[in-house]
Design a protein around this motif. Structure first.
Motif, mmCIF file in Angstrom:
data_model
loop_
_atom_site.group_PDB
_atom_site.id
_atom_site.type_symbol
_atom_site.label_atom_id
_atom_site.label_comp_id
_atom_site.label_asym_id
_atom_site.label_seq_id
_atom_site.Cartn_x
_atom_site.Cartn_y
_atom_site.Cartn_z
ATOM 1 N N GLU A 16 0.849 -1.196 0.000
ATOM 2 C CA GLU A 16 0.000 0.000 0.000
ATOM 3 C C GLU A 16 0.884 1.245 0.000
ATOM 4 O O GLU A 16 1.875 1.312 0.733
ATOM 5 N N SER A 17 0.532 2.246 -0.806
ATOM 6 C CA SER A 17 1.261 3.512 -0.770
ATOM 7 C C SER A 17 0.825 4.296 0.464
ATOM 8 O O SER A 17 -0.214 4.011 1.067
ATOM 9 N N HIS A 59 -5.977 7.486 3.012
ATOM 10 C CA HIS A 59 -7.372 7.522 2.533
ATOM 11 C C HIS A 59 -8.181 6.372 3.139
ATOM 12 O O HIS A 59 -9.303 6.572 3.616
ATOM 13 N N ARG A 60 -7.607 5.165 3.139
ATOM 14 C CA ARG A 60 -8.298 3.997 3.700
ATOM 15 C C ARG A 60 -8.549 4.160 5.190
ATOM 16 O O ARG A 60 -9.663 3.960 5.683
ATOM 17 N N GLU A 107 -0.279 7.305 0.515
ATOM 18 C CA GLU A 107 -1.532 7.997 0.191
ATOM 19 C C GLU A 107 -2.729 7.051 0.255
ATOM 20 O O GLU A 107 -3.788 7.420 0.768
ATOM 21 N N GLU A 108 -2.552 5.838 -0.254
ATOM 22 C CA GLU A 108 -3.640 4.849 -0.171
ATOM 23 C C GLU A 108 -3.968 4.535 1.284
ATOM 24 O O GLU A 108 -5.134 4.424 1.666
ATOM 25 N N CYS A 109 -2.937 4.427 2.095
ATOM 26 C CA CYS A 109 -3.126 4.129 3.512
ATOM 27 C C CYS A 109 -3.942 5.212 4.197
ATOM 28 O O CYS A 109 -4.907 4.905 4.901
#
Length: 134
Positions: free
Chosen positions: A44-45, A51-52, A47-49
């Motif tokens: 996971e990037s 947001h999630r 940024e993805e982290c």
């Protein structure tokens, strides 16, 4: 010592205040105030982290404004690398506390710091010192 990558959201409202959330008493570091966020999962990037994690914890969608300097902090048995993101969200969305027991908006470094996560204190000081000294 174990190392862990963690992201947090420094969510700013239209008045320039930032959001802190309070951990439940039964969790590790219970009742402590912190920026919302969590562990980066494999593959996971950052940024993805973030947001999630914020969708899971607060049920809102973030707009990332910029990254802030990362903080490394060692606790008793783990060293965390904390990656903060300065963020905003659409005020028409309603924050729902899915994992925390309380929230507050602050506009300066609080006088009482004993109940704030030590790594987050570093971010608060950087953020508000920068704002007061343009």
């Amino acid at each position: 010592m174990k190392k862990m990558k963690v992201c947090c959201a420094v969510i700013q409202n239209a008045s320039g205040e930032v959001l802190l959330v309070q951990r439940p008493a039964y969790k590790k570091n219970g009742n402590q105030w912190e920026f919302p966020g969590g562990k980066v999962e494999d593959g996971e990037s950052l940024e993805e982290c973030i947001h999630r994690e914020i969708l899971e914890e607060l049920s809102i969608h973030l707009s990332i404004k910029r990254t802030l300097p990362f903080v490394q902090h060692s606790y008793q048995n783990v060293t965390i690398e904390l990656y903060p993101f300065l963020c905003s969200f659409d005020s028409s969305e309603c924050i729902r506390l899915n994992e925390h027991i309380n929230l507050k908006w602050i506009q300066s470094v609080p006088d009482q710091l004993s109940n704030i996560s030590p790594a987050d204190i570093v971010i608060l000081r950087q953020l508000f010192n920068k704002k007061s000294n343009p």
